[in-house]
Design a protein around this motif. Structure first.
Motif, mmCIF file in Angstrom:
data_model
loop_
_atom_site.group_PDB
_atom_site.id
_atom_site.type_symbol
_atom_site.label_atom_id
_atom_site.label_comp_id
_atom_site.label_asym_id
_atom_site.label_seq_id
_atom_site.Cartn_x
_atom_site.Cartn_y
_atom_site.Cartn_z
ATOM 1 N N GLU A 56 13.072 10.148 28.925
ATOM 2 C CA GLU A 56 13.325 9.315 30.021
ATOM 3 C C GLU A 56 12.516 8.037 29.905
ATOM 4 O O GLU A 56 12.538 6.976 31.009
ATOM 5 N N LEU A 57 12.192 8.312 28.695
ATOM 6 C CA LEU A 57 11.222 7.289 28.400
ATOM 7 C C LEU A 57 12.781 5.717 28.141
ATOM 8 O O LEU A 57 12.112 4.755 28.589
ATOM 9 N N TRP A 58 13.524 5.949 27.165
ATOM 10 C CA TRP A 58 14.445 5.411 27.135
ATOM 11 C C TRP A 58 15.215 4.374 28.140
ATOM 12 O O TRP A 58 15.809 3.500 28.482
ATOM 13 N N ASP A 59 15.367 6.188 28.746
ATOM 14 C CA ASP A 59 16.908 5.150 29.893
ATOM 15 C C ASP A 59 16.085 4.619 31.151
ATOM 16 O O ASP A 59 16.094 3.565 31.970
ATOM 17 N N TRP A 60 14.472 5.255 30.999
ATOM 18 C CA TRP A 60 13.203 3.955 32.022
ATOM 19 C C TRP A 60 13.143 2.295 31.784
ATOM 20 O O TRP A 60 13.213 1.529 32.096
ATOM 21 N N LEU A 61 12.855 2.801 30.471
ATOM 22 C CA LEU A 61 12.894 1.226 29.666
ATOM 23 C C LEU A 61 13.700 -0.107 29.629
ATOM 24 O O LEU A 61 13.966 -0.568 30.466
ATOM 25 N N LEU A 62 15.298 0.619 29.694
ATOM 26 C CA LEU A 62 16.025 0.052 29.708
ATOM 27 C C LEU A 62 16.817 -0.216 31.244
ATOM 28 O O LEU A 62 17.716 -1.539 31.528
ATOM 29 N N LYS A 72 19.156 8.927 14.718
ATOM 30 C CA LYS A 72 19.047 8.229 15.630
ATOM 31 C C LYS A 72 19.780 6.930 16.385
ATOM 32 O O LYS A 72 19.742 6.130 15.682
ATOM 33 N N LYS A 73 20.862 7.256 17.084
ATOM 34 C CA LYS A 73 21.498 5.837 17.989
ATOM 35 C C LYS A 73 20.708 5.159 18.878
ATOM 36 O O LYS A 73 20.522 5.969 19.835
ATOM 37 N N PHE A 74 21.018 4.318 19.045
ATOM 38 C CA PHE A 74 20.027 3.148 20.269
ATOM 39 C C PHE A 74 21.123 2.060 20.179
ATOM 40 O O PHE A 74 21.856 1.495 19.698
ATOM 41 N N PRO A 75 20.995 1.816 22.013
ATOM 42 C CA PRO A 75 21.867 0.638 22.588
ATOM 43 C C PRO A 75 21.235 -0.349 22.274
ATOM 44 O O PRO A 75 21.880 -0.969 23.265
ATOM 45 N N PHE A 76 20.630 -0.903 21.774
ATOM 46 C CA PHE A 76 19.464 -2.667 21.725
ATOM 47 C C PHE A 76 19.179 -2.462 20.550
ATOM 48 O O PHE A 76 19.115 -1.876 19.299
ATOM 49 N N LEU A 77 18.899 -3.510 20.077
ATOM 50 C CA LEU A 77 18.142 -3.828 18.542
ATOM 51 C C LEU A 77 16.766 -3.647 18.712
ATOM 52 O O LEU A 77 16.030 -3.087 19.462
ATOM 53 N N VAL A 78 16.643 -2.871 17.540
ATOM 54 C CA VAL A 78 14.687 -3.175 17.325
ATOM 55 C C VAL A 78 14.739 -3.963 16.165
ATOM 56 O O VAL A 78 15.002 -3.642 14.714
ATOM 57 N N PHE A 79 13.526 -4.314 16.304
ATOM 58 C CA PHE A 79 13.046 -5.644 15.939
ATOM 59 C C PHE A 79 10.973 -4.998 15.118
ATOM 60 O O PHE A 79 10.511 -4.295 15.985
ATOM 61 N N ALA A 98 25.311 -9.324 24.632
ATOM 62 C CA ALA A 98 23.866 -9.831 24.530
ATOM 63 C C ALA A 98 23.306 -8.525 24.879
ATOM 64 O O ALA A 98 23.676 -7.361 25.980
ATOM 65 N N TYR A 99 22.035 -8.188 23.908
ATOM 66 C CA TYR A 99 21.419 -6.914 23.635
ATOM 67 C C TYR A 99 20.126 -6.890 23.648
ATOM 68 O O TYR A 99 19.396 -7.457 23.989
ATOM 69 N N PRO A 100 19.569 -5.436 24.918
ATOM 70 C CA PRO A 100 17.954 -5.567 25.056
ATOM 71 C C PRO A 100 17.984 -5.729 23.684
ATOM 72 O O PRO A 100 18.355 -5.567 22.294
ATOM 73 N N LEU A 101 16.221 -5.912 23.676
ATOM 74 C CA LEU A 101 15.552 -5.699 22.371
ATOM 75 C C LEU A 101 14.165 -5.312 22.145
ATOM 76 O O LEU A 101 13.460 -5.026 23.267
ATOM 77 N N VAL A 102 14.208 -4.256 21.652
ATOM 78 C CA VAL A 102 12.183 -3.844 21.481
ATOM 79 C C VAL A 102 12.026 -3.896 20.350
ATOM 80 O O VAL A 102 12.425 -4.138 18.992
#
Length: 243
Positions: free
Chosen positions: A228-234, A88-95, A55-59
């Protein structure tokens, strides 16, 4: 005596006038009308999604005013979708739902319904669902945090505003990171500051980044390019009941 006779006559006259006339009524009813949800959206899946069972995080990305309408390709022109288009590659889903209106605010009930549909189709880590919005999308991000407090582990409004009186409805466990530029002449910095200060008063997990010399058109990219935003977010998560 004369006054009493006149009062009785007046009462009788009123009675005669109202005879046969239906009384006004206020009835309770329930609407059975259903609202069609025809939101267009983009969905991004990480490189390893298809080969994994995780399961993946979702933004949830909520765009600014210029991308509204019915042409979904406009949504690729800014924000997170543009970063994806640039490689850019992200380790989460983006809706990334598209606001169907070019002038009005997001219909957040439709966004929430579409999000629920996406979460049922994809493997989503429901403890790590985040909402990020810019400008008009930031107004929607604030509103969704208030109206759907059990959904989002983190909320990132960029150059937006909202109703501070409803911030008490937000999830006590959710985290907020607010961005705004000092040179924003479209939505004043004070709109973000008053909301941030209300969160602090509520003892929420909140931080504010004020970007010096940055105007409205530049703050979106400046915020999203902060690593830092993405590290913080996850790192943000909620406790959710098992399905």
């Amino acid at each position: 005596m004369t006054r009493n006779i006149m009062a009785l006559a007046f009462t009788a006259l009123i009675g005669m006038c109202s005879a046969g006339v239906a009384h006004a009524e206020q009835l309770a009813a329930r609407s059975s009308t259903s609202i069609k949800n025809d939101l267009n959206y983009l969905i991004y899946t990480p490189n390893d999604y298809a080969s994994s069972s995780n399961a993946y995080p979702l933004v949830v990305w909520l765009h600014g005013g210029d991308q509204g309408g019915t042409d979904i390709e406009k949504v690729r022109s800014s924000g997170i979708p543009k970063l994806i288009e640039e490689g850019k590659k992200f380790p989460f889903l983006v809706f990334s739902p598209q606001n169907p209106s070019e002038e009005l605010l997001y219909p957040i009930e439709k966004v929430e319904a579409a999000l629920a549909e996406v979460m049922s189709k994809y493997r989503v880590d429901r403890a790590r669902v985040y909402v990020v919005g810019f400008s008009r999308g930031a107004f929607a991000a604030w509103a969704m945090a208030e109206q759907f407090p059990e959904t989002f582990a983190a909320v990132v409004p960029i150059a937006g505003g909202g109703n501070r009186h409803y911030l008490s409805r937000t999830n006590e466990k959710a985290a907020f990171w607010v961005f705004h530029g000092t040179n924003d002449e479209v939505i004043p910095l004070s709109d973000s500051v008053v909301l941030y200060e209300r969160l602090v008063g509520l003892k929420r997990n909140a931080r504010l980044t004020v970007l010096e010399g940055v105007d409205h058109s530049s703050v979106e990219r400046a915020a999203l390019n902060d690593p830092e935003l993405w590290d913080w977010l996850l790192k943000q998560r909620l406790e959710v009941a098992p399905e």
